[in-house]
Design a protein around this motif. Structure first.
Motif, PDB file in Angstrom:
ATOM      1  N   GLY A 116       0.816  -1.211   0.000  1.00  0.00           N
ATOM      2  CA  GLY A 116       0.000   0.000   0.000  1.00  0.00           C
ATOM      3  C   GLY A 116       0.847   1.256   0.000  1.00  0.00           C
ATOM      4  N   ALA A 117       1.957   1.231   0.733  1.00  0.00           N
ATOM      5  CA  ALA A 117       2.870   2.371   0.749  1.00  0.00           C
ATOM      6  C   ALA A 117       3.531   2.556  -0.613  1.00  0.00           C
ATOM      7  CB  ALA A 117       3.916   2.194   1.831  1.00  0.00           C
ATOM      8  N   ALA A 118       3.792   1.458  -1.310  1.00  0.00           N
ATOM      9  CA  ALA A 118       4.394   1.544  -2.646  1.00  0.00           C
ATOM     10  C   ALA A 118       3.453   2.239  -3.619  1.00  0.00           C
ATOM     11  CB  ALA A 118       4.753   0.156  -3.153  1.00  0.00           C
ATOM     12  N   TYR A 119       2.159   2.024  -3.444  1.00  0.00           N
ATOM     13  CA  TYR A 119       1.159   2.655  -4.308  1.00  0.00           C
ATOM     14  C   TYR A 119       0.702   4.011  -3.783  1.00  0.00           C
ATOM     15  CZ  TYR A 119       0.606  -1.526  -7.148  1.00  0.00           C
ATOM     16  OH  TYR A 119       0.821  -2.567  -8.002  1.00  0.00           O
ATOM     17  N   ASN A 120       1.344   4.511  -2.736  1.00  0.00           N
ATOM     18  CA  ASN A 120       0.997   5.798  -2.124  1.00  0.00           C
ATOM     19  C   ASN A 120      -0.457   5.871  -1.694  1.00  0.00           C
ATOM     20  OD1 ASN A 120       3.588   6.956  -2.325  1.00  0.00           O
ATOM     21  ND2 ASN A 120       3.218   7.421  -4.480  1.00  0.00           N
ATOM     22  N   LEU A 121      -0.977   4.779  -1.183  1.00  0.00           N
ATOM     23  CA  LEU A 121      -2.340   4.778  -0.669  1.00  0.00           C
ATOM     24  C   LEU A 121      -2.386   5.526   0.653  1.00  0.00           C
ATOM     25  CD1 LEU A 121      -3.381   1.063  -1.307  1.00  0.00           C
ATOM     26  CD2 LEU A 121      -3.935   3.073  -2.670  1.00  0.00           C
ATOM     27  N   PRO A 122      -3.493   6.182   0.956  1.00  0.00           N
ATOM     28  CA  PRO A 122      -3.600   6.874   2.251  1.00  0.00           C
ATOM     29  C   PRO A 122      -3.808   5.864   3.374  1.00  0.00           C
ATOM     30  CG  PRO A 122      -5.630   7.127   1.006  1.00  0.00           C
ATOM     31  CD  PRO A 122      -4.664   6.411   0.105  1.00  0.00           C
ATOM     32  N   LEU A 123      -2.755   5.554   4.074  1.00  0.00           N
ATOM     33  CA  LEU A 123      -2.797   4.574   5.156  1.00  0.00           C
ATOM     34  C   LEU A 123      -2.860   5.311   6.487  1.00  0.00           C
ATOM     35  CD1 LEU A 123       0.040   2.261   3.820  1.00  0.00           C
ATOM     36  CD2 LEU A 123      -2.414   1.870   3.638  1.00  0.00           C
ATOM     37  N   PRO A 124      -3.606   4.789   7.451  1.00  0.00           N
ATOM     38  CA  PRO A 124      -3.652   5.422   8.776  1.00  0.00           C
ATOM     39  C   PRO A 124      -2.268   5.407   9.436  1.00  0.00           C
ATOM     40  CG  PRO A 124      -5.341   3.727   8.565  1.00  0.00           C
ATOM     41  CD  PRO A 124      -4.483   3.630   7.358  1.00  0.00           C
ATOM     42  N   LYS A 125      -1.815   6.595   9.839  1.00  0.00           N
ATOM     43  CA  LYS A 125      -0.469   6.704  10.389  1.00  0.00           C
ATOM     44  C   LYS A 125      -0.277   5.853  11.638  1.00  0.00           C
ATOM     45  CE  LYS A 125       0.645  11.150   8.490  1.00  0.00           C
ATOM     46  NZ  LYS A 125       1.052  12.523   8.709  1.00  0.00           N
ATOM     47  N   GLY A 126      -1.276   5.788  12.490  1.00  0.00           N
ATOM     48  CA  GLY A 126      -1.159   4.989  13.704  1.00  0.00           C
ATOM     49  C   GLY A 126      -0.967   3.520  13.396  1.00  0.00           C
ATOM     50  N   LEU A 157      11.354   1.157   6.497  1.00  0.00           N
ATOM     51  CA  LEU A 157      10.678   1.629   5.281  1.00  0.00           C
ATOM     52  C   LEU A 157       9.278   2.166   5.573  1.00  0.00           C
ATOM     53  CD1 LEU A 157      11.534  -0.898   2.436  1.00  0.00           C
ATOM     54  CD2 LEU A 157      12.125   1.500   2.572  1.00  0.00           C
ATOM     55  N   LEU A 158       8.555   1.469   6.445  1.00  0.00           N
ATOM     56  CA  LEU A 158       7.216   1.937   6.782  1.00  0.00           C
ATOM     57  C   LEU A 158       7.274   3.322   7.428  1.00  0.00           C
ATOM     58  CD1 LEU A 158       5.429  -1.266   8.106  1.00  0.00           C
ATOM     59  CD2 LEU A 158       4.802   0.091   6.101  1.00  0.00           C
ATOM     60  N   ILE A 159       8.219   3.512   8.327  1.00  0.00           N
ATOM     61  CA  ILE A 159       8.334   4.814   8.981  1.00  0.00           C
ATOM     62  C   ILE A 159       8.792   5.886   7.998  1.00  0.00           C
ATOM     63  CG2 ILE A 159       9.617   6.097  10.743  1.00  0.00           C
ATOM     64  CD1 ILE A 159       9.570   3.479  12.407  1.00  0.00           C
ATOM     65  N   LEU A 160       9.790   5.569   7.180  1.00  0.00           N
ATOM     66  CA  LEU A 160      10.260   6.545   6.191  1.00  0.00           C
ATOM     67  C   LEU A 160       9.200   6.869   5.147  1.00  0.00           C
ATOM     68  CD1 LEU A 160      13.946   5.432   5.486  1.00  0.00           C
ATOM     69  CD2 LEU A 160      13.153   7.415   6.787  1.00  0.00           C
ATOM     70  N   GLY A 161       8.391   5.869   4.798  1.00  0.00           N
ATOM     71  CA  GLY A 161       7.353   6.070   3.794  1.00  0.00           C
ATOM     72  C   GLY A 161       6.286   7.058   4.217  1.00  0.00           C
ATOM     73  N   LEU A 162       6.181   7.329   5.512  1.00  0.00           N
ATOM     74  CA  LEU A 162       5.210   8.312   5.988  1.00  0.00           C
ATOM     75  C   LEU A 162       5.627   9.735   5.659  1.00  0.00           C
ATOM     76  CD1 LEU A 162       4.359   6.900   9.527  1.00  0.00           C
ATOM     77  CD2 LEU A 162       2.880   6.928   7.514  1.00  0.00           C
ATOM     78  N   SER A 163       6.929   9.968   5.549  1.00  0.00           N
ATOM     79  CA  SER A 163       7.389  11.343   5.389  1.00  0.00           C
ATOM     80  C   SER A 163       8.116  11.628   4.081  1.00  0.00           C
ATOM     81  CB  SER A 163       8.313  11.715   6.553  1.00  0.00           C
ATOM     82  OG  SER A 163       9.443  10.881   6.564  1.00  0.00           O
ATOM     83  N   MET A 164       8.477  10.604   3.349  1.00  0.00           N
ATOM     84  CA  MET A 164       9.197  10.841   2.102  1.00  0.00           C
ATOM     85  C   MET A 164       8.808   9.813   1.041  1.00  0.00           C
ATOM     86  SD  MET A 164      12.937   9.509   3.488  1.00  0.00           S
ATOM     87  CE  MET A 164      13.825  10.369   2.283  1.00  0.00           C
ATOM     88  N   ALA A 165       8.998  10.207  -0.202  1.00  0.00           N
ATOM     89  CA  ALA A 165       8.691   9.315  -1.317  1.00  0.00           C
ATOM     90  C   ALA A 165       9.917   8.461  -1.622  1.00  0.00           C
ATOM     91  CB  ALA A 165       8.301  10.127  -2.543  1.00  0.00           C
ATOM     92  N   LEU A 166       9.714   7.163  -1.619  1.00  0.00           N
ATOM     93  CA  LEU A 166      10.779   6.215  -1.926  1.00  0.00           C
ATOM     94  C   LEU A 166      10.383   5.422  -3.170  1.00  0.00           C
ATOM     95  CD1 LEU A 166      11.333   4.914   1.701  1.00  0.00           C
ATOM     96  CD2 LEU A 166      12.825   6.457   0.453  1.00  0.00           C
ATOM     97  N   PRO A 167      11.359   4.864  -3.873  1.00  0.00           N
ATOM     98  CA  PRO A 167      11.031   4.070  -5.068  1.00  0.00           C
ATOM     99  C   PRO A 167      10.138   2.879  -4.714  1.00  0.00           C
ATOM    100  CG  PRO A 167      13.386   4.518  -4.960  1.00  0.00           C
ATOM    101  CD  PRO A 167      12.802   4.979  -3.671  1.00  0.00           C
ATOM    102  N   PRO A 168       9.055   2.695  -5.455  1.00  0.00           N
ATOM    103  CA  PRO A 168       8.132   1.594  -5.162  1.00  0.00           C
ATOM    104  C   PRO A 168       8.791   0.215  -5.208  1.00  0.00           C
ATOM    105  CG  PRO A 168       7.148   3.108  -6.734  1.00  0.00           C
ATOM    106  CD  PRO A 168       8.573   3.533  -6.549  1.00  0.00           C
ATOM    107  N   LEU A 169       9.802   0.047  -6.037  1.00  0.00           N
ATOM    108  CA  LEU A 169      10.460  -1.257  -6.154  1.00  0.00           C
ATOM    109  C   LEU A 169      11.024  -1.716  -4.813  1.00  0.00           C
ATOM    110  CD1 LEU A 169      11.334  -3.564  -7.981  1.00  0.00           C
ATOM    111  CD2 LEU A 169      13.435  -2.296  -8.447  1.00  0.00           C
ATOM    112  N   ILE A 170      11.544  -0.796  -4.032  1.00  0.00           N
ATOM    113  CA  ILE A 170      12.087  -1.146  -2.714  1.00  0.00           C
ATOM    114  C   ILE A 170      10.976  -1.715  -1.837  1.00  0.00           C
ATOM    115  CG2 ILE A 170      13.138  -0.223  -0.611  1.00  0.00           C
ATOM    116  CD1 ILE A 170      14.533   1.847  -2.398  1.00  0.00           C
ATOM    117  N   PHE A 171       9.818  -1.052  -1.838  1.00  0.00           N
ATOM    118  CA  PHE A 171       8.682  -1.522  -1.046  1.00  0.00           C
ATOM    119  C   PHE A 171       8.235  -2.909  -1.511  1.00  0.00           C
ATOM    120  CE2 PHE A 171       8.118   3.073  -0.313  1.00  0.00           C
ATOM    121  CZ  PHE A 171       7.997   3.082   1.072  1.00  0.00           C
ATOM    122  N   PHE A 172       8.164  -3.103  -2.831  1.00  0.00           N
ATOM    123  CA  PHE A 172       7.699  -4.383  -3.363  1.00  0.00           C
ATOM    124  C   PHE A 172       8.642  -5.529  -3.001  1.00  0.00           C
ATOM    125  CE2 PHE A 172       5.384  -1.778  -6.677  1.00  0.00           C
ATOM    126  CZ  PHE A 172       4.135  -2.040  -6.156  1.00  0.00           C
TER     127      PHE A 172
END
Length: 90
Positions: free
Chosen positions: A18-28, A59-74
């Motif tokens: 979900g983070a790779a697709y930039n979906l709005p995920l609940p921060k908590g 990655l989950l924590i960094l994905g909240l504040s910055m855009a990372l390449p989706p391949l890394i998430f996948f």
């Protein structure tokens, strides 16, 4: 207990996708899952899978504040998800 950890790993892999697709995920939810991965990595520190947990948590924590390449998430999601599936059937 191990099967519960496997289900939670699969859930964490889903959040990484979900983070790779930039979906709005609940921060908590994202933060609590990242903390789960990091704490679990500390419990099983001698296992190579702990490295994937540490990377996934970071990655989950960094994905909240910055855009990372989706391949890394996948890639990390695939490794954590595979680890979760293997623990379900072990």
């Amino acid at each position: 207990m191990i099967k519960t950890l496997g289900v939670l790993d699969i859930f964490a892999a889903g959040l990484l996708v979900g983070a790779a697709y930039n979906l709005p995920l609940p921060k908590g939810l994202v933060i609590s899952t990242a903390i789960y991965l990091l704490l679990k990595a500390l419990l099983f520190l001698k296992d190579i899978g702990s490295l994937f947990d540490i990377i996934g948590g970071i990655l989950l924590i960094l994905g909240l504040s910055m855009a990372l390449p989706p391949l890394i998430f996948f890639v990390v999601a695939g490794l954590i998800g595979l680890k979760g599936i293997m623990s379900l059937f072990a």
